[in-house]
Write a protein that holds these residues in place. Structure first.
Motif, PDB file in Angstrom:
ATOM      1  N   GLY A   1       0.736  -1.309   0.056  1.00 37.40           N
ATOM      2  CA  GLY A   1       0.092   0.017  -0.068  1.00 37.40           C
ATOM      3  C   GLY A   1       0.823   1.315  -0.049  1.00 37.40           C
ATOM      4  O   GLY A   1       1.953   1.161   0.684  1.00 37.40           O
ATOM      5  N   THR A   2       0.362   2.319  -0.578  1.00 34.33           N
ATOM      6  CA  THR A   2       0.971   3.694  -0.583  1.00 34.33           C
ATOM      7  C   THR A   2       0.074   4.765  -0.008  1.00 34.33           C
ATOM      8  O   THR A   2       0.543   5.896  -0.165  1.00 34.33           O
ATOM      9  N   ALA A   3      -1.013   4.389   0.415  1.00 37.44           N
ATOM     10  CA  ALA A   3      -1.868   5.370   0.943  1.00 37.44           C
ATOM     11  C   ALA A   3      -1.750   5.891   2.400  1.00 37.44           C
ATOM     12  O   ALA A   3      -1.127   4.697   3.176  1.00 37.44           O
ATOM     13  N   ASN A   4      -2.142   7.130   2.692  1.00 32.53           N
ATOM     14  CA  ASN A   4      -1.900   7.095   4.277  1.00 32.53           C
ATOM     15  C   ASN A   4      -2.525   6.312   5.043  1.00 32.53           C
ATOM     16  O   ASN A   4      -3.572   5.680   4.846  1.00 32.53           O
TER      17      ASN A   4
ATOM     18  N   ALA B   1       5.852   4.919  -2.028  1.00 34.44           N
ATOM     19  CA  ALA B   1       4.846   5.650  -1.611  1.00 34.44           C
ATOM     20  C   ALA B   1       5.168   7.064  -1.358  1.00 34.44           C
ATOM     21  O   ALA B   1       4.600   8.077  -1.273  1.00 34.44           O
ATOM     22  N   ASN B   2       6.720   7.530  -1.248  1.00 25.95           N
ATOM     23  CA  ASN B   2       7.234   8.799  -0.677  1.00 25.95           C
ATOM     24  C   ASN B   2       6.486   9.425   0.438  1.00 25.95           C
ATOM     25  O   ASN B   2       5.988  10.310   0.556  1.00 25.95           O
TER      26      ASN B   2
ATOM     27  N   TRP C   1       2.763   7.760   6.191  1.00 27.24           N
ATOM     28  CA  TRP C   1       1.763   8.895   6.170  1.00 27.24           C
ATOM     29  C   TRP C   1       2.493  10.154   5.524  1.00 27.24           C
ATOM     30  O   TRP C   1       3.805  10.070   5.418  1.00 27.24           O
ATOM     31  N   ASP C   2       1.879  10.818   4.651  1.00 24.94           N
ATOM     32  CA  ASP C   2       2.512  12.073   4.343  1.00 24.94           C
ATOM     33  C   ASP C   2       3.635  12.698   5.173  1.00 24.94           C
ATOM     34  O   ASP C   2       3.482  12.989   6.437  1.00 24.94           O
TER      35      ASP C   2
ATOM     36  N   ALA D   1       7.315  -2.154  -1.447  1.00 27.30           N
ATOM     37  CA  ALA D   1       6.991  -2.238  -0.026  1.00 27.30           C
ATOM     38  C   ALA D   1       8.003  -2.305   1.135  1.00 27.30           C
ATOM     39  O   ALA D   1       7.687  -1.919   2.207  1.00 27.30           O
ATOM     40  N   GLN D   2       9.060  -2.757   0.511  1.00 28.15           N
ATOM     41  CA  GLN D   2      10.129  -2.873   1.504  1.00 28.15           C
ATOM     42  C   GLN D   2      11.588  -2.146   1.282  1.00 28.15           C
ATOM     43  O   GLN D   2      12.465  -2.014   1.533  1.00 28.15           O
ATOM     44  N   GLN D   3      11.188  -0.921   0.313  1.00 27.44           N
ATOM     45  CA  GLN D   3      12.390  -0.097  -0.071  1.00 27.44           C
ATOM     46  C   GLN D   3      12.312   1.238   0.825  1.00 27.44           C
ATOM     47  O   GLN D   3      11.311   1.882   0.745  1.00 27.44           O
TER      48      GLN D   3
END
Length: 410
Positions: free
Chosen positions: A342-345, A375-376, A395-396, A359-361
């Motif tokens: 997932g990339t969402a908050n 996800a940045n 999270w952002d 997902a593991q970077q």
């Protein structure tokens, strides 16, 4: 390998490996720009085997042994030829056992029937403690005996100097690898070890790791810990694995007491394909502390896939010891993972088998942010809550205290 001091002809010993690399720099669009000066574990030895196809082993890192091995009654003659050990041009070392005798080599049993390769780092690299790792695709077939192992540089001759077998496989057990220690009073067939049963290891690449610290040796396969050894396992015999450098050995033997001889079913040529060998200078890693001085913690020290990663009082256990391999952060032999990719908050983070996905970077910034690169977004304490057991998420990046982390070396 269970008993293999010097080759009968040319003595050269040991190879072996492992892992633990520094986090690479990543360009991020938030204030969290990756900084190479933030480190958990430093890489002290690495060979990625990235040479052109047909090129030889790097002689600044490895010595190719030459000769046979009467001690184990192996059938091969080890050579320094590229036909037995060379790069494949695709980032791998290929060790090839062949049924041949182009040099009219003589072995303990008469005219040699096979050639292969054994390489070691003696006199070029040795280390006390750390993470030792290789990723490879196994050879296969009756009588084949690949190994990644280590020998002590002091303490006298074998077995008093100590031997650590990070990985051994015998061809009649295609789904099993072994990790073993040898020392005074527990050598050869009396070595102390355990087996790991998994897939057919010749069907793909797998990662074999030893984490070594004072009074502790821990073996894992693909991040799955399967054996721990301490002085308590020796029944009063001497533990020879503290304060002594060990060097690495990598080889593909043909035949011997343990695997038995090859037969008509054994494929020839037969290959062991090695992606890398890496060593870092810390085994367990270090703590990552954050909000209220608490630690990034694997809940219940449970290495199962999907275990929650949380905030908890720092206690120095393995559940709070993080090391780094490339952009991955690891504890208990598995990786920090954004659940479901997932990339969402609000995507929670967990422990999971290391698989190299986005997902593991993770990147660690000079501003003390830990950022999931895909996800940045920043590693975040949910709800800014410092209570033990608070789940971590992404999270952002806001620059708030619940996203600030201090990475300490072990």
């Amino acid at each position: 390998m269970s008993f293999r001091p010097a080759l009968r002809r040319t003595r050269a010993a040991a190879v072996a490996v492992v892992l633990g690399s520094a986090l690479t720099t990543a360009a991020l669009n938030t204030q969290a720009t990756a900084a190479p000066d933030v480190s958990i574990a430093a890489t002290t030895f690495a060979d990625e085997f990235n040479g052109p196809a047909g090129s030889p082993v790097d002689s600044s890192k490895w010595t190719l042994e030459q000769g046979d091995n009467v001690n184990n009654h192996e059938r091969q003659y080890y050579t320094n030829r590229t036909s037995n050990a060379a790069m494949d041009g695709q980032g791998n070392l290929v060790i090839t056992a062949r049924r041949e005798n182009p040099g009219n080599y003589n072995c303990w049993y008469g005219r040699c029937e096979y050639t292969s390769a054994r390489m070691n780092t003696a006199g070029k690299f040795s280390q006390t403690y750390g993470r030792f790792e290789t990723r490879l695709k196994m050879s296969h077939g009756q009588g084949m005996w690949p190994a990644f192992w280590m020998m002590g540089t002091t303490g006298g001759g074998w077995p008093n100097n100590g031997e650590i077998d990070v990985m051994e496989n015998v061809g009649f057990e295609p789904n099993t690898v072994h990790g073993t220690i040898h020392g005074p009073g527990y050598s050869g067939s009396g070595g102390i070890g355990a087996a790991y049963n998994g897939p057919r290891f010749a069907d793909g690449f797998h990662t074999f790791t030893l984490d070594w610290s004072p009074d502790s040796l821990v073996w894992s396969v693909d991040g799955n810990v399967y054996q721990r050894r301490t002085p308590a396992d020796l029944g009063g015999r001497q533990w020879v694995f503290n304060n002594r450098p060990f060097y690495l050995i990598l080889n593909l033997a043909v035949g011997g007491y343990w695997p038995g001889d090859p037969d008509s079913s054994t494929p020839m040529p037969n290959t062991l394909v090695v992606d890398y060998v890496r060593v870092s200078n810390t085994s367990g890693g270090g703590a990552i502390t954050g909000l209220a001085g608490k630690c990034v913690d694997v809940a219940g020290a449970n290495p199962a896939n999907g275990t929650a990663v949380q905030l908890y009082d720092c206690n120095g256990t393995g559940a709070q010891q993080w090391s780094r391999s490339g952009n991955a952060l690891q504890a208990l032999g598995k990786c920090l993972d954004a659940a479901g990719g997932g990339t969402a908050n609000g995507t929670v983070v967990q422990l999971y088998d290391c698989n190299g996905t986005g997902a593991q970077q993770w990147a660690i910034s000079s501003a003390n942010d830990i950022v999931n690169i895909q996800a940045n977004k920043c590693l975040d304490v949910t709800g800014n809550n410092p209570a033990n057991g608070t789940r971590l998420q992404i999270w952002d990046c806001t620059g708030a205290a619940n996203q600030k982390w201090t990475v300490s070396a072990a």
